[in-house]
Write an enzyme that holds these catalytic residues in place. Structure first.
Site, PDB file in Angstrom:
ATOM      1  N   SER A  70       4.012   2.459   8.176  1.00 55.53           N
ATOM      2  CA  SER A  70       3.626   1.464   7.173  1.00 55.53           C
ATOM      3  C   SER A  70       4.830   0.828   6.503  1.00 55.53           C
ATOM      4  O   SER A  70       5.789   1.508   6.142  1.00 55.53           O
ATOM      5  CB  SER A  70       2.750   2.125   6.106  1.00 55.53           C
ATOM      6  OG  SER A  70       1.507   2.497   6.649  1.00 55.53           O
ATOM      7  N   GLY A  71       4.759  -0.480   6.321  1.00 53.37           N
ATOM      8  CA  GLY A  71       5.849  -1.194   5.671  1.00 53.37           C
ATOM      9  C   GLY A  71       6.966  -1.587   6.608  1.00 53.37           C
ATOM     10  O   GLY A  71       7.843  -2.377   6.249  1.00 53.37           O
ATOM     11  N   GLY A  77       2.969   6.509   8.809  1.00 52.15           N
ATOM     12  CA  GLY A  77       4.404   6.643   8.571  1.00 52.15           C
ATOM     13  C   GLY A  77       5.188   5.429   8.972  1.00 52.15           C
ATOM     14  O   GLY A  77       6.339   5.268   8.593  1.00 52.15           O
ATOM     15  N   ASP A  85      -0.745  -7.626   1.611  1.00 53.87           N
ATOM     16  CA  ASP A  85      -0.109  -6.299   1.646  1.00 53.87           C
ATOM     17  C   ASP A  85       1.390  -6.454   1.892  1.00 53.87           C
ATOM     18  O   ASP A  85       1.884  -6.278   3.006  1.00 53.87           O
ATOM     19  CB  ASP A  85      -0.753  -5.445   2.744  1.00 53.87           C
ATOM     20  CG  ASP A  85      -0.314  -3.987   2.675  1.00 53.87           C
ATOM     21  OD1 ASP A  85       0.330  -3.604   1.675  1.00 53.87           O
ATOM     22  OD2 ASP A  85      -0.630  -3.231   3.617  1.00 53.87           O
ATOM     23  N   HIS A  98       0.810  -1.226   0.000  1.00 50.52           N
ATOM     24  CA  HIS A  98       0.000   0.000   0.000  1.00 50.52           C
ATOM     25  C   HIS A  98       0.841   1.274   0.000  1.00 50.52           C
ATOM     26  O   HIS A  98       0.301   2.364  -0.206  1.00 50.52           O
ATOM     27  CB  HIS A  98      -1.000  -0.013   1.168  1.00 50.52           C
ATOM     28  CG  HIS A  98      -0.414   0.329   2.503  1.00 50.52           C
ATOM     29  ND1 HIS A  98      -0.054  -0.621   3.428  1.00 50.52           N
ATOM     30  CD2 HIS A  98      -0.142   1.522   3.089  1.00 50.52           C
ATOM     31  CE1 HIS A  98       0.399  -0.034   4.519  1.00 50.52           C
ATOM     32  NE2 HIS A  98       0.364   1.273   4.336  1.00 50.52           N
TER      33      HIS A  98
END
Length: 844
Positions: free
Chosen positions: A793-794, A791, A699, A646
């Site tokens: 994310s990942g 922020g 994801d 995403h």
């Protein structure tokens, strides 16, 4: 990312066993007689074998030592300490080991030691040498004595003790008092401590690695031999540091990189000029980050530093700065504190506090108020100390002593005056403490908040939510359970979602009592009850194969719990990979395990949120165009990073263009890019083909770097778990990133960390209203307060495996409803379910 909470066994003995079995007895009487004869013959044979072994091991070659003895080795016992001389004037030339004054007095004292040892037949027999290694003001002589015990006499080893040596030397002092021989050097005090023979250095030896340093107020430098390349194998080095009599010595190690096994390589530091364990300041090994350097001080004007290494792994070693500081600086502490709030620390904090210091603070706040003291850092660890007794270094408050390493410590007074005492003895020091005190109104100790019994203030929303937020359970007592809560047998209230989740949430097991199968049944992972006989019967009876998990007798069974070896064998052992045990016949379970290690040794900071440099060396910051940090990622190899789809599959096609992204590895501060940070561009982005933008299923994204990374102390890969790896509910893990500190807030400048827990899949599915798939997992706290945020994310969710001493990535920060909301945990992509795809695309 919101406030983090901190929650934090020996050797396993294996005994071989030989079972003797006989065939089933026949009914024939002849065969019974045969059996009797056979048994007698067996006894005779065993007796013959025993006689042969006795002859072989005991009598054969008796003159030169038995076979058993040949496998043993002689023992060297070394004792060190100091002697305080009487009526001997101090001469500055005694500090020079090459001076005639030193030689004369040292030889004289060496002879006195030898004469004293002759008074004890045992010491006299095995004493080989005694060396005077230094003198200091007083006059104090520092010595060590060596005793060699040959193989054939090893049984007398227990008789060699510090007590025996001291009794012999002290009797020598008593004999001196009875004689009036003025020519004999007399001493009034003597100590003795058993010492590692590797630290017995003779400063008069021509080939010794020995140095004498003079500390002044100007900082000077010394380093280990071979620095910065590598110290030599079998190094035995010693540095004597002195300062003027009114000074103490402060030594800082800006660089400290010693093999991470203190039994092999280590640096030991003493508040003495003798390696006397009773005067040890500390003993350290490993790699320390520059943000947390080792810094120690002496109590007086002398210090001894030893470097001991073995013959295997060589590391760069250390570089040290030393200088003289006023003795008053290490001895003055305590005082009266009369402000409404303030901070006080152990002496020299954040450096190690000095030995032999006593401090007392009297905190006085206005009448009618009480004193609250919260320790933000508390580390007073010492070898062999029972933290329930705290008989060596401690902080004492209201009659209670505290020591060791404490994750939380908050104390409330019973009046407007509170006294805090600090004591350090002669041996072993540590970082000490930093404490904040404040005055508060006992009628309203925590305005608009809940007051814990420990004095901590927490949000009222956290009271009676099933979590021990106070640390002392005071927020979970006297609770009236709500309709959505389960009433535990011990009176606690827990969410009904936690009932029958295979985790003892209540603490007394009452939430799991009605969920188990009968005593003669086995409960499969999906809750189905099976007869107990199905367990480890080499058949997969449970649909998920849990009945054959961890069964050494089921090598042919392959289930979701089995580790798949490269040769297609299955190992039925939970989390078999990288546990330092070769379970696969081709050893493939221990391949590719150069990951999940943190080179730097980390100190735990109470309530800390900012991550230390090198604490999470696999964390990567992804910058989009010139907009700065946008997402996180983790390092899985020199060329590949792991992140979330995403971050790249968005309404803007620009996000999927690899050249629009910059990666920063080894970064801690977003506004500071030093030489340790490695900048790489992306070569390509591989998003999972089944990624669903609506549900966030699958994801996950793989990022190939344009140039490979160079692994350093601050840049390391994380371990990827096998598809069979299990992260049980309740497992404490860590999520990291530069995301917003609160919902709707700005992104963090410094890398943040938060401790979270894996949440049961059933509970996860309920609180997310059925939105999770098997490719997702929940982690956080249902009470809220701790979560990943925008922020992050990942970024990685990582968990530590004690068996192999490595960190594994359990999840990738994916989605959530807001940040740290109650009953809205963070949702992560489950790496185990996506492991095969990662391997297929990257080969990692």
């Amino acid at each position: 990312m919101n406030s983090a909470r901190y929650e934090y066994d020996g050797l396993n003995g294996r005994h071989g066993q030989i079972d003797f079995s006989s065939r089933k007895e026949r009914t024939s009487s002849k065969k019974k007689v045969g059996i009797v004869i056979g048994v007698l013959m067996g006894i005779l044979i065993l007796a013959a074998i025993a006689a042969f072994l006795i002859w072989l091991f005991v009598f054969k070659d008796a003159d030169s030592g038995s076979t058993v003895s040949k496998q043993l080795s002689a023992s060297t016992q070394v004792f060190s300490g100091h002697m305080k001389l009487v009526d001997v004037p101090y001469n500055k030339k005694l500090e020079d080991t090459k001076s005639k004054e030193f030689r004369a007095l040292a030889d004289n004292l060496g002879a006195i030691l030898e004469e004293n040892y002759k008074k004890d037949p045992l010491l006299a027999k095995y004493h080989t040498t005694s060396v005077i290694s230094a003198f200091s003001e007083g006059v104090i002589a520092y010595y060590w004595s060596q005793f060699n015990i040959p193989v054939e006499d090893l049984e007398i080893m227990p008789e060699f003790s510090e007590e025996r040596l001291l009794e012999t030397l002290e009797s020598g002092i008593e004999d001196q008092r009875k004689t009036a021989d003025l020519k004999t050097i007399r001493f009034s005090e003597v100590t003795a401590s058993i010492t590692d023979p590797r630290m017995a250095r003779n400063p008069r030896g021509a080939k010794e690695c020995f140095f004498r340093l003079e500390a002044t107020e100007t900082s000077q430098t010394f380093s280990s031999p071979g620095y910065p390349k590598a110290y030599p194998s079998r190094s035995r080095c010693q540095w004597q540091i002195r300062a003027s009599e009114d000074k103490a010595i402060l030594v800082t190690f800006p660089v400290f990189n010693i093999e991470d096994d203190c039994s092999d390589d280590f640096v030991s530091i003493y508040d003495s000029l003798s390696p006397d364990d009773s005067q040890a300041i500390t003993e350290k090994c490993g790699l320390r980050p520059p943000s947390n350097p080792l810094e120690v001080s002496s109590s007086g004007n002398i210090m001894l530093i030893n470097l001991i290494t073995d013959g295997f792994v060589q590391k760069p070693g250390f570089m040290a700065n030393y200088r003289a500081i006023p003795k008053s600086k290490v001895q003055s502490c305590g005082g009266d504190l009369t402000e409404r709030e303030g901070v006080f620390t152990s002496p020299l904090h954040p450096s190690f506090y000095p030995p032999t210091v006593d401090c007392k603070w009297t905190i006085k706040v206005p009448a009618g108020k009480l004193v609250r003291v919260k320790f933000n850092i508390f580390r007073m660890k010492e070898p062999g100390v029972d933290i329930r007794v705290c008989h060596k270094d401690y902080v004492e408050v209201m009659g209670t002593k505290y020591c060791g390493e404490l994750s939380t410590l908050s104390i409330t007074s019973d009046s407007n005056v509170l006294k805090v005492k600090f004591h350090s003895d002669e041996s072993y020091t540590d970082k000490g403490f930093s404490a904040k005190y404040s005055a508060y109104d006992p009628a309203d100790p925590c305005p608009n908040m809940f007051a814990c019994a420990s004095g901590i203030c927490i949000s009222k929303d956290l009271q009676c939510d099933g979590w021990n937020d106070c640390g002392d359970m005071s927020d979970e007592r006297k609770c009236k359970c709500e309709t959505d809560q389960f009433s535990c047998g011990n009176g606690l209230c827990k969410p009904k979602l936690w009932v029958c989740d295979r985790v003892n949430d209540c603490g007394d097991g009452s939430d799991e009592k009605q969920c188990n199968c009968e005593n003669n049944e086995w409960r499969c992972g999906d809750g189905v009850c099976m007869p107990q006989e199905v367990v480890c019967d080499s058949k997969q009876d449970c649909e998920d194969g849990s009945d054959e998990a961890s069964c050494e007798t089921s090598p042919g069974i392959c289930s979701d719990f089995s580790f798949k070896c490269e040769n297609n064998d299955c190992v039925n052992k939970v989390n078999a990979e990288c546990d330092r045990v070769n379970d696969c016949s081709d050893n493939s379970d221990e391949k590719g395990c150069a990951c999940g290690r943190r080179p730097y040794k980390m100190n735990r900071i109470v309530g800390g949120q900012n991550a230390d440099l090198g604490e999470w060396p696999w964390q990567v910051s992804l910058h989009f165009l010139t907009n700065g940090h946008a997402c996180g990622a983790s390092i899985i190899s020199e060329r590949w990073l792991l992140s979330a789809s995403h971050c790249f599959i968005t309404s803007s096609p620009l996000n999927y263009v690899a050249s629009n992204w910059q990666t920063y590895s080894g970064m801690q501060d977003q506004y500071k890019e030093d030489d340790s940070v490695q900048h790489r561009k992306l070569k390509r982005i591989i998003s999972h083909p089944d990624y669903n933008q609506m549900t966030f299923d699958y994801d996950i994204a793989l990022l190939e770097l344009s140039q490979p990374l160079e692994f350093t102390n601050t840049i390391q890969p994380i371990c990827l778990p096998s598809s069979s790896h299990v992260f049980p509910a309740g497992t404490p893990c860590w999520v990291t990133g530069w995301g917003a500190l609160r919902e709707g807030g700005q992104k963090a400048q410094l890398l943040q960390k938060a401790s979270v827990k894996i949440i049961n899949d059933t509970v996860c599915n309920v609180v997310t209203e059925g939105q999770v798939t098997s490719r997702m997992l929940c982690s956080g706290f249902l009470a809220g307060g701790v979560d990943a945020c925008q922020g992050d994310s990942g970024g990685p969710l990582v968990c530590f495996e004690e068996s192999g001493g490595r960190w594994f990535q359990a999840g990738i920060v994916s989605w959530g409803e807001g940040c740290a909301r109650r009953n809205k945990p963070g949702v992560y992509s489950r790496v185990t379910k996506l492991r095969e795809w990662i391997k297929k695309e990257t080969g990692v």
